[in-house]
Design an enzyme around this catalytic site. Sequence first.
Site: not given
Ligand code: AHR
Length: 681
Positions: A46, A240, A373-374
Site C-alpha cells: 500500500e 484504505c 478493502n475493509e
Molecule cells: O495497513 C494500514 C491500513 O490498515 C490499511 O490501509 C487498512 O486496510 C487497515 O486499516
Amino acid sequence: MNLKQISCAFALMASLSASAQQHVMDVNTKKLGAPVSSTMYGLFFEDINYAADGGLYAELVKNRSFEFPNPYTGWDISGKVTLMNDGPFDKNPHYVRLAPSGHRDKHTMIENHGFFGMGVKGGEEYRFSIWARVPDGGNAKLWIDLVDNATMGDDQKLGNASVDVSGKEWKKYTAILKPNRTFAKAHLRVWGDSHVTTDVEHVSLFPVNTYKGRENGMRQDLAKALEDLHPGVFRFPGGCIVEGTDLATRYQWKNTVGPVENRPLNENRWHYTFTNRYFPDYFQTYGLGFFEFFQLCEDFGCEPLPVLSVGLACQFQNGDDAHAKMDELQPFIDDCLDLIEFANGPADSKWGKVRADMGHPAPFNMKYLGIGNEQWDTPYYERLKPFVKAVREKYPNIKIVGTSGPDSEGAMFEKGWVAMKDQKADLVDEHFYRNEEWFLGKAKDRDGNKLNCGALRYDSYDRKGPKVFAGEYACHGRGKKWNHYETSIYEAAFMTGIERNADIVEMATYAPLFAHVEGWQWRPDMIWYDNLRTFNSVSYYVQQMYAMNKGTNVLSLTTKDPADAKGKKTIPVAGQDVLDGLHATAVYEKSTNEVIIKVVNTSMQDQPIKINLLDMKGERTAQTITLKHAGSPNDENTLDNPQMIRPENGTLACSATGKKQQTELNDRVPRLSFRIYKIKK
Ligand code: AHR
C-alpha cells in the site's frame, strides 16, 4: 557479586532448569496432510509511509509535472518562471515557462528538493529526462545540476549535464548525470537559456540501476528485498487507499496505466494523517501503477491479487451519503471486468491492447480479484452482490476475495463471514493488528471471554465455507513497542497456526510493507529505508523463514495432552500454558524430499525438546535456521545496525533410537526464538 547475590543467582538458575521440562512431539512423516497453497505467504503493498513515490518507485523528482495543488510544491523557483496550463499531456496539463531573466547576472531557474532530498551514489549513473520546447522556435540550452546545498563553493556541484532543445514541438530530452560523491539530500537544478524562452514539463531523474534496469523502474534495494521474501502472492494497491479519503480520491486503476506522463495525479488517502506535517505533500503520481504491479508479480513469480473499490468511500471517515448509490455502481463493476481484460485479455481486446501497447502482449494470468478493502455491514454486502454476479457471469474462473471488515472477531466480523458465505466468496480477507496477548492466544474481550486468537484461531473454522486470506496483520506491542524482537517472535508463533491450517488458510500477508524513516504515519512495518539505505525488520525475517520453507503438505505434529491423566489424548503444539509457550508445526517439501519443522519458543527460558520423526529411520543431520537474540527483547534492527537480528544457519545431529532405529531430534530451543529444522526423508 557478594555471597548472597551468588546464592540468589544459583537459586534462580535451579528454578529455571527445574521448570524447563522436556516436551516431546511426534511428527507423522508418512501421511501427507493438506497441501500448502503456493500463495500462502506473500506481500501486501500500500502507498502508505511513502511506499511508492519516495519509496519503491525510483523517481527522485517530486511533483515532476507541476500538478500538485500548489504547483511549486517541492520546487524553488527563481527569475521569470510562469506556470502554464495547456501542455502536451491532457491529464497533466501544467508545465512551466522559463523566460530570459533580462539581465546577464540574473538567472531563471527551477530546483527540485526530491522526497526528503534525493539520494544519489557517487560514480553511479542517473538518467535525467525532460519534455521541452522553444515556443518561439529556434534552439535553447538547459543546464542541469545535481547539487549539495549544504556545501558552499565548488564542492557544491555533485554532477552536471545539459540538453539542447530545438523547435516549437514538445519532445523528450535525456542526459546522464554521474555524481562525484554519495549524498542523501541532493537537489536537482534546471537552468533556462539566458536568451531564449523555454517550456519544460515532466522533469524526471531516475537511477539507471533500477530493479531489472527498467527506465520507469523500482529502487533496486527495495525491490530486491521483496524478491528475497519469495512471495507467493502480491496484494495491491492497498489497504484504505483503495477507498480513498472520499470517493473522489479512491484508487482508480485506469488512471495508472499508459504513458507515465499522462497518468493523472491523485491525492494520497494518507495525505492528512501525519502527526508531524501540517502541510503534507503526499500525492500519487501513479508512476508505479497497475502495469508495474503485474510486472513485479511476474518478476517475483507470485500471483497478483488486485483489490478494487466496491463503490464505498472509507466507512471510518464518511457518512452514508458519501458512497456510490446502488444504481451508480456500473462504472465500478466495469472497472473490475475491464481489469480482468487488461490482465488476461487478448492483445487485440480493448484493455488487452493497453497492456500490449505498454510492452506486454502476453496475458498476466490473473486469478484473484479483491472487491472492497475493509468494508462492513449492509452497505457492503448489498453492493458486493452485483459485482459478484457480473464477474461470475463473465469470468467464472476468477476467485473473488471479499472482506470480513476491520475487526478480528465480534458481531460485525461474524456478520461479515455469514455474508461472504452467502455470496459464495472464494476467500475472506481478515485483518488483525493486535497486541502480544492476542498473538499468543491469551486475549479476552471486555466481559472476560477468551477470544478466538493466537495459533489455535483457525483450528475451529468451518471447512465448508470460503478460504481465509489473512490479508493484514502484525503484532503491535503494548507500550509503544514497534518492530521489536519479541513481537516478531510472537508473529512466528501465531503463524504456526496458519501453517497447520493450510487446508483453510490460502494466503497471509503481513502489513504494512514499507516505511520511509522520514515520512511514516503507521508502524510497525516490514521494511524501512531512507534515501540511500534500507533495513529489514525482524518481522521480515520471520516472513522470509516461513516463505522459504513453506513446504508442499502439512504433516501432523502433536504432543501428549498434559491434562489427560491417561496420557492418550494428543494436542497441537500451540503454546497453551501447559506447553510452556512452545509452538510448533511441520510440513513436507516434495521437491527436496524434506521434513521441515518449525518451533517457536515464546518463553523466557531455553526449552529442551524431543521430536520423534515417526517412520523415519537412522541417524541424520538436520539443517537448522535460527532467529534468536541474546540482547533485549525490545531490540530491533535499525538503519545503523541493520543486521543485528537475522536468521543464522546451522546443523544438528539427529540420533536413532530403539529397535526400529527411529530418527529422533533432541534440542534445546533458545528462549524467545524461532528455529526451523530441515531433515531429508
Ligand atoms: O495497513 C494500514 C491500513 O490498515 C490499511 O490501509 C487498512 O486496510 C487497515 O486499516
